[in-house]
Design a protein around this motif. Structure first.
Motif, PDB file in Angstrom:
ATOM      1  N   PHE A   1      15.527   1.913   6.887  1.00 22.16           N
ATOM      2  CA  PHE A   1      14.681   1.749   5.668  1.00 22.16           C
ATOM      3  C   PHE A   1      13.919   0.218   6.960  1.00 22.16           C
ATOM      4  O   PHE A   1      13.174   1.035   7.311  1.00 22.16           O
ATOM      5  N   TRP A   2      14.880  -0.830   6.619  1.00 21.46           N
ATOM      6  CA  TRP A   2      14.367  -1.708   7.816  1.00 21.46           C
ATOM      7  C   TRP A   2      13.914  -1.337   9.033  1.00 21.46           C
ATOM      8  O   TRP A   2      12.983  -2.081  10.116  1.00 21.46           O
TER       9      TRP A   2
ATOM     10  N   ASP B   1      12.183   9.271  -1.744  1.00 17.60           N
ATOM     11  CA  ASP B   1      11.489   9.272  -2.035  1.00 17.60           C
ATOM     12  C   ASP B   1      10.724   7.754  -2.517  1.00 17.60           C
ATOM     13  O   ASP B   1       9.928   7.498  -2.966  1.00 17.60           O
ATOM     14  N   SER B   2      11.316   6.280  -2.989  1.00 22.01           N
ATOM     15  CA  SER B   2      11.325   5.188  -3.004  1.00 22.01           C
ATOM     16  C   SER B   2      11.051   4.239  -1.461  1.00 22.01           C
ATOM     17  O   SER B   2      10.211   3.381  -2.742  1.00 22.01           O
ATOM     18  N   TRP B   3      10.496   4.798  -1.062  1.00 27.25           N
ATOM     19  CA  TRP B   3      10.464   3.869  -0.225  1.00 27.25           C
ATOM     20  C   TRP B   3       9.338   3.632  -0.039  1.00 27.25           C
ATOM     21  O   TRP B   3       8.883   2.595   0.251  1.00 27.25           O
ATOM     22  N   SER B   4       8.677   4.673   0.087  1.00 31.34           N
ATOM     23  CA  SER B   4       7.009   4.444  -0.197  1.00 31.34           C
ATOM     24  C   SER B   4       6.712   2.852  -0.736  1.00 31.34           C
ATOM     25  O   SER B   4       5.593   2.213  -0.968  1.00 31.34           O
ATOM     26  N   GLU B   5       7.042   3.279  -2.096  1.00 32.92           N
ATOM     27  CA  GLU B   5       6.766   2.140  -3.361  1.00 32.92           C
ATOM     28  C   GLU B   5       7.221   0.713  -2.667  1.00 32.92           C
ATOM     29  O   GLU B   5       6.662  -0.365  -2.419  1.00 32.92           O
ATOM     30  N   ILE B   6       8.484   0.762  -2.275  1.00 32.40           N
ATOM     31  CA  ILE B   6       8.993  -0.443  -1.573  1.00 32.40           C
ATOM     32  C   ILE B   6       8.172  -1.285  -0.138  1.00 32.40           C
ATOM     33  O   ILE B   6       7.938  -2.052  -0.269  1.00 32.40           O
ATOM     34  N   ILE B   7       7.432  -0.173   0.510  1.00 33.34           N
ATOM     35  CA  ILE B   7       6.760  -0.796   1.579  1.00 33.34           C
ATOM     36  C   ILE B   7       5.825  -1.318   1.214  1.00 33.34           C
ATOM     37  O   ILE B   7       4.912  -2.548   1.215  1.00 33.34           O
TER      38      ILE B   7
END
Length: 153
Positions: A14-15, A122-128
């Protein structure tokens, strides 16, 4: 239940993805910056971003071992509260003396969202989408107020 190695690898992935996404974005002063490991260049003042199972957060952490100095630095940030919130376009939570995950007393100014999970791609775009505008705004804020903190620590 996730295994420790899986958690470590997913967070690293992720990072890395976040860093690649942010790489073309210059700092407020026009220079290159390592966004995921932002350096304030002021001792004991850190910009922290977290992506966990259940939440993501971004904030300013003051972790001076002398709690009186920590309080003075926090009060200095309070003098810039309107500028900070104006730059961010939102209000953040302020905690003078909280405990970090290791039990150390820190002061934190942060924003958090719940209901996201770094383990689910699937949550990555929301976190970014949560982290990106806030770290850019923090950088802009910091480029304007950093001189006021340089003599503190």
């Amino acid at each position: 239940m996730y295994k420790r190695a899986e958690i470590t690898k997913t967070k690293k992935d992720f990072w890395t993805a976040f860093g690649q996404y942010m790489k073309p974005v210059p700092s407020a002063e026009g220079s290159r910056v390592n966004w995921q490991n932002y350096k304030t260049h002021v001792g004991q003042v850190f910009f922290r971003m977290k992506a966990e199972r259940g939440y993501a957060s971004i904030g300013i952490e003051i972790n001076h071992k002398d709690t009186e100095i920590q309080e003075l630095v926090f009060e200095q940030f309070e003098t810039f509260k309107k500028i900070l919130h104006g730059t961010l376009g939102e209000e953040w939570d302020w905690q003078l003396h909280a405990q970090d995950e290791y039990g150390k007393v820190v002061s934190i100014i942060e924003k958090r969202i719940d209901g996201v999970n770094v383990m689910e791609r699937d949550s990555w775009s929301e976190i970014i989408s949560f982290l990106k505008p806030r770290i850019i705004a923090l950088d802009e804020f910091w480029s304007n107020v950093k001189p006021a903190f340089e003599d503190f620590l």
